[in-house]
Write an enzyme that holds these catalytic residues in place. Structure first.
Site, mmCIF file in Angstrom:
data_model
loop_
_atom_site.group_PDB
_atom_site.id
_atom_site.type_symbol
_atom_site.label_atom_id
_atom_site.label_comp_id
_atom_site.label_asym_id
_atom_site.label_seq_id
_atom_site.Cartn_x
_atom_site.Cartn_y
_atom_site.Cartn_z
ATOM 1 N N GLN A 30 2.594 -0.555 6.792
ATOM 2 C CA GLN A 30 1.686 -1.311 6.131
ATOM 3 C C GLN A 30 1.883 -2.311 7.584
ATOM 4 O O GLN A 30 2.870 -2.860 7.573
ATOM 5 C CB GLN A 30 2.102 -1.868 4.345
ATOM 6 C CG GLN A 30 3.314 -1.942 4.926
ATOM 7 C CD GLN A 30 3.827 -1.973 3.684
ATOM 8 O OE1 GLN A 30 3.538 -1.512 2.685
ATOM 9 N NE2 GLN A 30 5.103 -3.133 3.254
ATOM 10 N N HIS A 131 -3.871 3.747 7.131
ATOM 11 C CA HIS A 131 -2.308 3.421 6.892
ATOM 12 C C HIS A 131 -1.680 3.625 5.434
ATOM 13 O O HIS A 131 -2.772 3.453 4.200
ATOM 14 C CB HIS A 131 -1.939 2.040 7.346
ATOM 15 C CG HIS A 131 -2.079 1.025 6.942
ATOM 16 N ND1 HIS A 131 -1.000 -0.478 5.279
ATOM 17 C CD2 HIS A 131 -3.217 0.329 5.944
ATOM 18 C CE1 HIS A 131 -1.572 -0.493 4.619
ATOM 19 N NE2 HIS A 131 -2.941 -0.818 4.592
ATOM 20 N N CYS A 132 -0.363 3.422 5.053
ATOM 21 C CA CYS A 132 0.488 3.561 3.420
ATOM 22 C C CYS A 132 1.283 2.906 3.892
ATOM 23 O O CYS A 132 0.831 1.390 4.712
ATOM 24 C CB CYS A 132 0.151 5.251 3.388
ATOM 25 S SG CYS A 132 1.744 6.525 4.153
ATOM 26 N N ALA A 133 2.396 3.174 3.466
ATOM 27 C CA ALA A 133 3.402 2.615 3.464
ATOM 28 C C ALA A 133 4.400 1.948 4.742
ATOM 29 O O ALA A 133 4.940 1.606 5.208
ATOM 30 C CB ALA A 133 4.655 1.899 1.710
ATOM 31 N N THR A 139 -0.695 8.726 4.377
ATOM 32 C CA THR A 139 -1.508 8.820 5.522
ATOM 33 C C THR A 139 -1.072 10.629 6.640
ATOM 34 O O THR A 139 -2.331 10.067 7.461
ATOM 35 C CB THR A 139 -0.792 7.679 6.917
ATOM 36 O OG1 THR A 139 -0.552 6.120 5.921
ATOM 37 C CG2 THR A 139 -1.407 7.213 8.047
#
Length: 250
Positions: A30, A131-133, A139
């Site tokens: 992120q 994307h994720c975190a 991802t």
């Protein structure tokens, strides 16, 4: 600030340029702390027209991608909640890298709508960013499914996933700053009921075995990405559009 853990999987998973076109699919963590002019410039340089955000709604902030949206870049929410009851129990018993791979399978199976939305977005014109975190787990599994769909060898997919290990110190620093109370010591997380959980050691790493197990389970349980994705609601036309966009003709 430029995106952390940002890369084109084609560079490592298909360096000979036989299966996947470069500049089509990107992955990252992120934005830390939020997208700014430098982030937008990075996206534009790569012709990224669509961002797919795999984070659960509890993890997001409207400011995260505001600058990108203002610049005309589409941001698609495809939330995957990693702390549902069934997944929480798997977290409680996770010990090995193989356990992490099994967790990825359950994570993908638990969020068919998000998986479908992400693949739909990946088939859009222009490059897409997933994307994720951390840009590692959610991802990683979505990227792996898309690469498997393009017949990228499993060992190459695994190598791309494991590369995230290089960025983990920077990722954890960013997450700790953003979620200072919950993540400052990188050992605590809460489930959907607010119960505190210990983060298993494999979840703080990017072990190659985890992705190897994930790909093996998807293949043995579902017949690979090409068979699994339709069960998530991905239309045949979408699979065809993504292949036409991303695959290099044999």
């Amino acid at each position: 600030m430029s995106l952390v853990n940002f890369r084109d999987p084609a560079v490592l998973s298909d360096p000979e340029g036989r299966r996947i076109r470069p500049g089509v699919l990107y992955r990252s963590a992120q934005p830390f702390p939020a997208a700014d002019e430098a982030t937008v410039a990075q996206l534009r340089t790569c012709d990224i027209r669509t961002v797919v955000d795999l984070r659960d709604t509890r993890e997001t902030d409207p400011a995260d991608w505001a600058a990108a949206e203002a610049a005309g870049i589409a941001v698609i929410a495809a939330p995957v909640n990693p702390a549902t009851d069934g997944l929480t129990e798997r977290l409680r018993t996770m010990v090995t890298a193989a356990d992490l791979g099994d967790y990825y399978v359950l994570l993908a199976e638990s969020a068919p709508a998000a998986v479908a939305a992400a693949v739909e977005a990946a088939a859009r014109p222009g490059a897409v960013l997933l994307h994720c975190a951390a840009g590692k787990d959610r991802t990683g599994l979505l990227t792996a499914l898309l690469l498997d769909l393009l017949d990228v060898p499993a060992d190459r997919i695994v190598a791309d996933y494991a590369r995230t290990a290089e960025a983990l110190p920077q990722i954890f620093a960013g997450l700790a700053e953003r979620h200072r109370t919950a993540l400052n010591d990188r050992t605590r997380v809460t489930d959907s009921q607010g119960r505190e959980l210990s983060i298993p050691a494999p979840l703080l790493q990017a072990p190659a075995e985890a992705m190897s197990v994930f790909l093996d389970r998807v293949r043995t349980r579902h017949g690979g990405a090409a068979a699994f994705l339709p069960t998530c609601g991905v239309r045949a036309e979408t699979l065809g559009a993504f292949r036409a966009k991303a695959a290099i003709p044999a």
